[in-house]
Write a protein that holds these residues in place. Structure first.
Motif, PDB file in Angstrom:
ATOM      1  N   ILE A 106      -2.454  -2.991  -9.158  1.00  0.00           N
ATOM      2  CA  ILE A 106      -2.027  -2.581  -7.737  1.00  0.00           C
ATOM      3  C   ILE A 106      -1.403  -1.138  -8.040  1.00  0.00           C
ATOM      4  CG2 ILE A 106      -0.646  -3.211  -5.460  1.00  0.00           C
ATOM      5  CD1 ILE A 106      -0.620  -6.124  -6.743  1.00  0.00           C
ATOM      6  N   GLU A 107      -2.046  -0.405  -7.271  1.00  0.00           N
ATOM      7  CA  GLU A 107      -1.644   1.031  -7.554  1.00  0.00           C
ATOM      8  C   GLU A 107      -0.480   1.448  -6.119  1.00  0.00           C
ATOM      9  OE1 GLU A 107      -5.537   3.022  -9.537  1.00  0.00           O
ATOM     10  OE2 GLU A 107      -4.808   3.780  -7.550  1.00  0.00           O
ATOM     11  N   GLY A 108       0.594   1.880  -6.470  1.00  0.00           N
ATOM     12  CA  GLY A 108       1.367   2.282  -5.168  1.00  0.00           C
ATOM     13  C   GLY A 108       1.318   3.848  -5.023  1.00  0.00           C
ATOM     14  N   HIS A 109       1.126   4.239  -3.860  1.00  0.00           N
ATOM     15  CA  HIS A 109       1.162   5.691  -3.561  1.00  0.00           C
ATOM     16  C   HIS A 109       2.025   6.231  -2.158  1.00  0.00           C
ATOM     17  CE1 HIS A 109      -2.670   6.367  -6.094  1.00  0.00           C
ATOM     18  NE2 HIS A 109      -2.791   4.952  -5.677  1.00  0.00           N
ATOM     19  N   CYS A 110       2.045   7.480  -2.304  1.00  0.00           N
ATOM     20  CA  CYS A 110       2.975   8.056  -1.159  1.00  0.00           C
ATOM     21  C   CYS A 110       2.346   9.218  -0.691  1.00  0.00           C
ATOM     22  CB  CYS A 110       4.325   8.526  -1.738  1.00  0.00           C
ATOM     23  SG  CYS A 110       5.298   7.146  -2.655  1.00  0.00           S
ATOM     24  N   ASP A 111       3.091   9.937   0.305  1.00  0.00           N
ATOM     25  CA  ASP A 111       2.586  11.095   1.107  1.00  0.00           C
ATOM     26  C   ASP A 111       3.372  11.912   0.203  1.00  0.00           C
ATOM     27  OD1 ASP A 111       5.065  11.556   2.462  1.00  0.00           O
ATOM     28  OD2 ASP A 111       4.229  10.490   4.198  1.00  0.00           O
TER      29      ASP A 111
END
Lengths: 175, 432
Positions: A106-111
């Motif tokens: 599971i990859e977590g990403h942000c703006d």
């Protein structure tokens, strides 16, 4: 939900199997007849049989399955899973429970807004929120791994609310 | 005819090594009480040998201009071009209302070698303030020019110059599908840029060791974040942290023996301190919230960090020996990525003003906050080693660029790269 999905899994596999048989045959044909002309005087001539079996498919790739959806989005500075994504995550939980050999990252990403390292921490929080949900549904922790890319890997390089909404996400990557 | 000439000059500019070497600086906001100074182009007296590859006088003038303290006279307005003391007629420079005059010349000095001489004068008193001669090579001519600018700056302002220092930064190019990331260092003016690491995976958070000879950084080169320490001048490097979860935000202690970092191996992101010689870890900050972005005070006694334990990201301070954690920021709902000024009296950090992220400073004695920039996506502020400027990353016309602002907010400049997004700048310490 779980039992209904299970009923469909063999059907998906059968469909993919049939589709695979009809379309893929390129891999081994070039080996056929490779001994021709090399041994003069011999009446016997060996040739290779077509191996077959070169298809792959998975219910994860069925465009009509909730499993096809592997990205969920988040609100600004939030790691709360929106209710609309719960059916998708439940389908993934079922798949993982029923496919013990499957592993998901599971990859977590942000703006891009705010500081880069804080966003790494926020991205991890998003990935962990998904991980905890899957575990609560019964998935073994050994099947799940997480990584946060913070704001380093946008899908949309734009600098506006539309791009930011796309980039605030968790992605399920089957290994 | 005129437009043809302009086109020709543009082609010459684009073709020149200066234009392609790295970052191009634009001064976006000048300073009003800047001191008039005349820097005469340094004369080449080494004929018939080929002239030096760098224009020393121009580099010195550009450095002084960038600082915001000086307003160099245009070459086209000069009445004479002296290179030695006997050629100087102070009346020329008084007529042009110049307070200070810099002259110099470059001589051949053996094969591939140069001798650079310069002098600084007080025009109204008609006396010499400085005079130096340097032996150098073609590769170090820019370095000599930055050093000359430092000497002039210190003599005339009483503050140490920071022109002969470097910056490290990350450049992202390529596409969303095929990203290319590189860690680079350049001179403080953005020139002389060199790639010290390139990767298809993210590179983040470069941090200079206190002697300026090593960089710690985060690299995702194995698909996972790891903290590396690389010797800048040999390229030798080693991985110092690759725990499960986050390995981020490396920060050197002022004595260079410890590296503070963010690890989430024990659950939530917390601040750890690593003894680099023994590779031993100590957890300094332990809290269920996000704790990240440690930075040491110059006296080595405190670490400031970002935490959202109060509901939104704010700046906190903790003694390095452990003890009571104190919240430092209360204004605005987002404050992050703090670092100390070299004298330890100020912090610079990101603050959110309305919908915009900007660079702010806090006076630690008075605890008042001043917002210095007016962008919408400003981040990663870092003080120059003399505390006069702050370099940061911002967005200009849809691209990531570097910018610098004087600590008082009066002077602003932009450093734009021709290709790619530039980010995560960090100013080097002094090299002895």
């Amino acid at each position: 939900m779980k039992t209904r999905l299970l009923k469909f899994v063999p059907l998906f596999l059968l469909t993919l199997l049939l589709a695979g048989c009809g379309t893929t045959s390129t891999k081994t044909t070039s080996n056929a007849g490779n001994n021709a002309g090399t041994e003069t005087g011999s009446s016997a001539q060996s040739s290779a049989a077509r191996e077959g079996g070169s298809w792959n498919g998975s219910p994860l790739d069925d465009p009509d399955s909730p499993l096809h959806e592997k990205v969920i989005h988040f609100d600004y500075d939030s790691s709360e899973i929106r209710p609309q994504y719960l059916p998708i995550l439940r389908a993934h939980a079922d798949y993982l429970i029923n496919t013990p050999s499957a592993r998901v990252l599971i990859e977590g990403h942000c703006d891009e807004r705010g500081s880069r390292e804080y966003n790494i921490a926020l991205g991890e929080r998003r990935a962990n929120a998904v991980k905890r949900f899957l575990e609560a549904e019964g998935v073994s922790p050994l099947q799940i791994d997480t990584v946060s890319y913070g704001e380093e890997r946008p899908v949309d390089p734009g600098h506006n609310e539309l791009a930011w909404a796309k980039n605030r996400r968790a992605v399920l990557v089957y290994q | 005819m005129k437009s043809l000439l302009r086109l020709l000059m543009l082609i010459l500019f684009l073709a020149s090594p200066l234009a392609s070497a790295g970052l191009v600086i634009q001064i976006t906001q000048g300073s009003e009480g800047a001191l008039p100074i005349a820097v005469v182009p340094f004369r080449w007296e080494g004929k018939p040998a080929p002239p030096p590859p760098q224009k020393i006088g121009a580099i010195v003038a550009a450095d002084l201009h960038r600082s915001g303290y000086f307003k160099p006279l245009r070459e086209s307005q000069m009445l004479s071009f002296p290179a030695t003391t006997t050629e100087v007629d102070f009346r020329d420079w008084r007529a042009l209302k110049q307070e200070n005059l810099v002259i110099g010349r470059v001589l051949a000095n053996g094969p591939g070698g140069y001798k650079v001489e310069f002098k600084l004068f007080d025009v109204y008193k008609g006396e010499q303030l400085l005079g130096y001669s340097f032996d150098t090579t073609a590769a170090d001519l820019r370095g000599v020019a930055h050093h000359i600018a430092d000497l002039i700056f210190e003599t005339l302002t009483g503050r140490r110059g920071a022109f002969a220092t470097r910056i490290a930064y990350v450049v992202s190019s390529g596409t969303v599908k095929k990203p290319r990331v590189s860690l680079r260092i350049s001179d403080s003016d953005g020139q002389n840029s060199q790639v010290i690491l390139s990767s298809k995976e993210p590179i983040m958070s470069p941090a200079w060791s206190p002697d300026g000879r090593k960089l710690a950084y985060v690299s995702f080169e194995n698909g996972r974040p790891g903290i590396w320490v690389q010797e800048v001048f040999s390229g030798k490097r080693e991985k110092v942290a690759s725990f499960k979860g986050i390995n981020g935000a490396p920060a050197w202690s002022p004595d260079g023996r410890f590296l503070a970092m963010t690890l989430s191996k024990d659950g939530d992101p917390d601040i750890y301190v690593m003894d680099l010689a023994r590779r031993k870890l100590r957890r300094l900050v332990h809290h269920w919230a996000i704790d990240t972005e440690p930075s040491w005070s110059p006296d080595g006694r405190y670490i400031v960090f970002t935490s959202d334990r109060g509901g939104s990201p704010q700046i906190y301070r903790v003694p390095v020996t452990g003890g009571r954690t104190e919240r430092l920021t209360f204004q605005n709902s987002y404050n992050a990525r703090a670092s100390y000024s070299p004298d330890g009296k100020m912090l610079t950090f990101i603050t959110r003003v309305g919908r915009n992220y900007r660079i702010a400073v806090m006076d630690l004695a008075r605890r008042d906050v001043t917002v210095l920039t007016d962008g919408s996506l400003d981040e990663s502020p870092s003080f120059a080693p003399n505390g006069s400027m702050i370099i940061y990353a911002t967005n200009y016309r849809g691209r990531g660029v570097l910018a610098a602002v004087s600590t008082d907010g009066r002077v602003k400049q932009r450093l734009a790269l021709q290709h790619g997004d530039v980010r995560d700048p960090v100013w080097s310490p002094y090299y002895k």
